[in-house]
Scaffold this motif. Structure first.
Motif, mmCIF file in Angstrom:
data_model
loop_
_atom_site.group_PDB
_atom_site.id
_atom_site.type_symbol
_atom_site.label_atom_id
_atom_site.label_comp_id
_atom_site.label_asym_id
_atom_site.label_seq_id
_atom_site.Cartn_x
_atom_site.Cartn_y
_atom_site.Cartn_z
ATOM 1 N N ASP A 99 0.851 -1.190 0.000
ATOM 2 C CA ASP A 99 0.000 0.000 0.000
ATOM 3 C C ASP A 99 0.883 1.235 0.000
ATOM 4 O OD1 ASP A 99 -2.281 1.500 -0.101
ATOM 5 O OD2 ASP A 99 -2.812 1.267 2.012
ATOM 6 N N PHE A 100 0.397 2.296 -0.657
ATOM 7 C CA PHE A 100 1.115 3.560 -0.728
ATOM 8 C C PHE A 100 0.809 4.434 0.479
ATOM 9 C CE2 PHE A 100 0.906 2.670 -5.379
ATOM 10 C CZ PHE A 100 2.267 2.732 -5.645
ATOM 11 N N SER A 101 1.757 5.305 0.819
ATOM 12 C CA SER A 101 1.490 6.358 1.792
ATOM 13 C C SER A 101 0.539 7.365 1.158
ATOM 14 C CB SER A 101 2.793 7.045 2.207
ATOM 15 O OG SER A 101 3.405 7.668 1.092
ATOM 16 N N PRO A 102 -0.164 8.171 1.959
ATOM 17 C CA PRO A 102 -1.143 9.114 1.400
ATOM 18 C C PRO A 102 -0.558 10.079 0.372
ATOM 19 C CG PRO A 102 -1.458 8.911 3.757
ATOM 20 C CD PRO A 102 -0.203 8.159 3.436
ATOM 21 N N ASN A 103 0.698 10.510 0.565
ATOM 22 C CA ASN A 103 1.295 11.447 -0.396
ATOM 23 C C ASN A 103 2.048 10.744 -1.518
ATOM 24 O OD1 ASN A 103 3.601 10.535 0.842
ATOM 25 N ND2 ASN A 103 4.234 12.519 1.664
ATOM 26 N N GLY A 104 2.020 9.419 -1.521
ATOM 27 C CA GLY A 104 2.652 8.671 -2.599
ATOM 28 C C GLY A 104 4.159 8.617 -2.549
ATOM 29 N N SER A 105 4.767 9.039 -1.445
ATOM 30 C CA SER A 105 6.228 9.086 -1.371
ATOM 31 C C SER A 105 6.841 7.776 -0.890
ATOM 32 C CB SER A 105 6.677 10.221 -0.447
ATOM 33 O OG SER A 105 6.257 9.977 0.883
ATOM 34 N N CYS A 106 6.029 6.911 -0.285
ATOM 35 C CA CYS A 106 6.539 5.647 0.252
ATOM 36 C C CYS A 106 5.556 4.528 -0.060
ATOM 37 C CB CYS A 106 6.743 5.731 1.765
ATOM 38 S SG CYS A 106 8.029 6.875 2.304
ATOM 39 N N VAL A 107 6.048 3.307 0.037
ATOM 40 C CA VAL A 107 5.198 2.137 -0.116
ATOM 41 C C VAL A 107 5.621 1.104 0.918
ATOM 42 C CG1 VAL A 107 6.683 1.049 -1.863
ATOM 43 C CG2 VAL A 107 4.257 0.453 -1.761
ATOM 44 N N CYS A 108 4.642 0.421 1.485
ATOM 45 C CA CYS A 108 4.906 -0.655 2.442
ATOM 46 C C CYS A 108 4.518 -1.970 1.787
ATOM 47 C CB CYS A 108 4.108 -0.441 3.727
ATOM 48 S SG CYS A 108 4.354 -1.734 4.980
#
Length: 434
Positions: free
Chosen positions: A305-314
């Motif tokens: 899943d992406f972080s809300p701002n799209g800068s990271c992914v888990c």
């Protein structure tokens, strides 16, 4: 071990704004979690109190330092390592439903304020996301393996439910949950039968449907216009679309093993992304009908899943590990589509293995840096992505006295998480402090 003093090296396991100017202090071994948290607050000179949890030897401190040192047989001459993280108390839990069948799909739509689940037993249920009261359900003999719920302008502001099946079938339903006039209307299907569909999504415009699964393929279909659809039996002259076959736009075959998850970044800066059991995380340009980038993570991926701002992914993996990746190649971040041609530039930030079995699903909180992750070992964990090695909370799901296998999870608000299980349970956790 009696009362004495010991040198403690404090390690910040949360946001860098909580870094201590000095990290080593002489402390009393009579101190416990509460007194250590108070000490850290005083050292940081925080205006508003913040509750910290203390980690010693990978375990949360629930006794005095002296008692923990005695348990670990640590000599008083040693310097002990204390990791401090934000504290979250145990969540309250609500049993929302029991479908008595493996729940294979979970979807939440904020605009509709609805949660949808599907099961191998063929059942589809919809719940109001706040109360989690069931508002509608229907079933068929087909084994459902994935679900996606959405509503947008392209679809005439009506509810669309897309279901994937174990035989490769993709079905599109027009849904009305109005208690006075509720219905589900099957409006379109694909025509190809192959293998289990593990994930179905629609793009931000609602113009395309994308599916992926055990056939290793990602298939893109043109969505139907639900604004022209009326329920079966309606007196309207608008024709029912129950016989419509979804028009295939593209098919991507880059993955060498089953596709496990499809996702669009909520920031809309990213194109479609996919994970696979082959260990790759790929991004796709739907306009050009081609892969933009592919990154090997080294582990078979089950979810992301992406972080809300799209800068990271888990990402979650078969071996029970969680990994947080930084997608930013510069201060402005990465653009997957567009003239720059840059793709998912993965830089590993942190990794941990909090599960004994594979990670079933992960969901990134849309307000804070927290991830809900679930596994087939029966665990539901709350993780601060800045320190994933130390879960903030861990809930074990039991059913009839045994650990259940947790299959899906999604945040429905800043404080609330819904999760589902193999036994058919639909449960809700509420975290007060978030």
């Amino acid at each position: 071990m009696g009362s004495t003093e010991v040198y403690a090296h404090f390690i910040n396991g949360t946001d860098e704004k909580y870094d201590l100017e000095d990290s080593t202090y002489l402390i009393s071994t009579n101190m416990d979690r509460e007194s250590l948290s108070k000490m850290i607050n005083e050292l940081l000179n925080l205006e508003a109190p913040v509750s910290f949890d203390i980690i010693v030897d990978n375990q949360r401190l629930r006794e005095t330092i002296a008692e923990r040192m005695e348990m670990l047989k640590i000599e008083s001459e040693s310097t002990i390592q204390l990791v401090y993280v934000l504290s979250v108390t145990e969540p309250s839990e609500k049993r929302c439903d029991d479908l008595d069948s493996w729940i294979s799909g979970l979807s939440y739509d904020n605009d509709l304020d609805l949660v949808a689940v599907c099961s191998y037993g063929g059942c589809v249920c919809l719940y109001g996301s706040k109360s989690m009261d069931k508002v509608y359900s229907f079933s068929s003999q087909r084994i459902k393996s994935s679900v996606h719920l959405c509503s947008n302008e392209h679809m005439g502001y009506v509810s669309e439910l897309v279901c994937g099946h174990m035989n490769g079938l993709v079905e599109v339903y027009n849904i009305n949950t109005n208690l006075d006039y509720s219905f589900n209307n099957l409006v379109a299907t694909n025509e190809g039968y192959s293998d289990t569909v593990t994930s179905v999504v629609t793009d931000h415009s609602g113009k395309v449907i994308i599916s992926g699964g055990y056939d290793n393929l990602i298939t893109v279909y043109e969505n139907v216009d639900l604004s022209s659809v009326k329920p079966n039996g309606s007196k309207s002259k608008k024709r029912s679309l129950s016989e419509v076959i979804l028009s295939q736009i593209a098919s991507f075959d880059k993955h060498k093993k089953p596709v496990t998850k499809l996702k669009f970044s909520s920031s809309k800066r990213f194109s479609l992304a996919s994970s696979s059991m082959d260990g790759s995380l790929c991004s796709w340009d739907l306009n050009k009908k081609e892969a933009v980038s592919s990154h090997e993570t080294g582990k078979a991926l089950t979810c992301f899943d992406f972080s809300p701002n799209g800068s990271c992914v888990c990402t979650g993996s078969v071996d029970g590990s969680l990994t947080v990746w930084d997608l930013r190649s510069n201060e402005e971040g990465v653009t997957i589509n567009g003239d720059s041609g840059s793709g998912l530039n993965l830089l590993k930030k942190a990794s941990s293995r909090p599960f004994d079995r594979l990670v079933s699903d992960v969901s990134w909180n849309q307000s804070v840096n927290l991830v809900s992750a679930v596994g087939l070992d029966g665990s539901v964990i709350l993780v601060d992505v800045r320190s994933p090695k130390f879960p903030l909370q861990k809930t074990l799901c039991e059913h009839k006295g045994d650990l259940d296998r947790v299959t899906c999870t999604v945040w429905t608000s800043q404080n609330a998480v819904v999760y589902t299980t193999a036994a058919g349970l639909v449960n809700k956790l509420f975290y007060k402090e978030i």
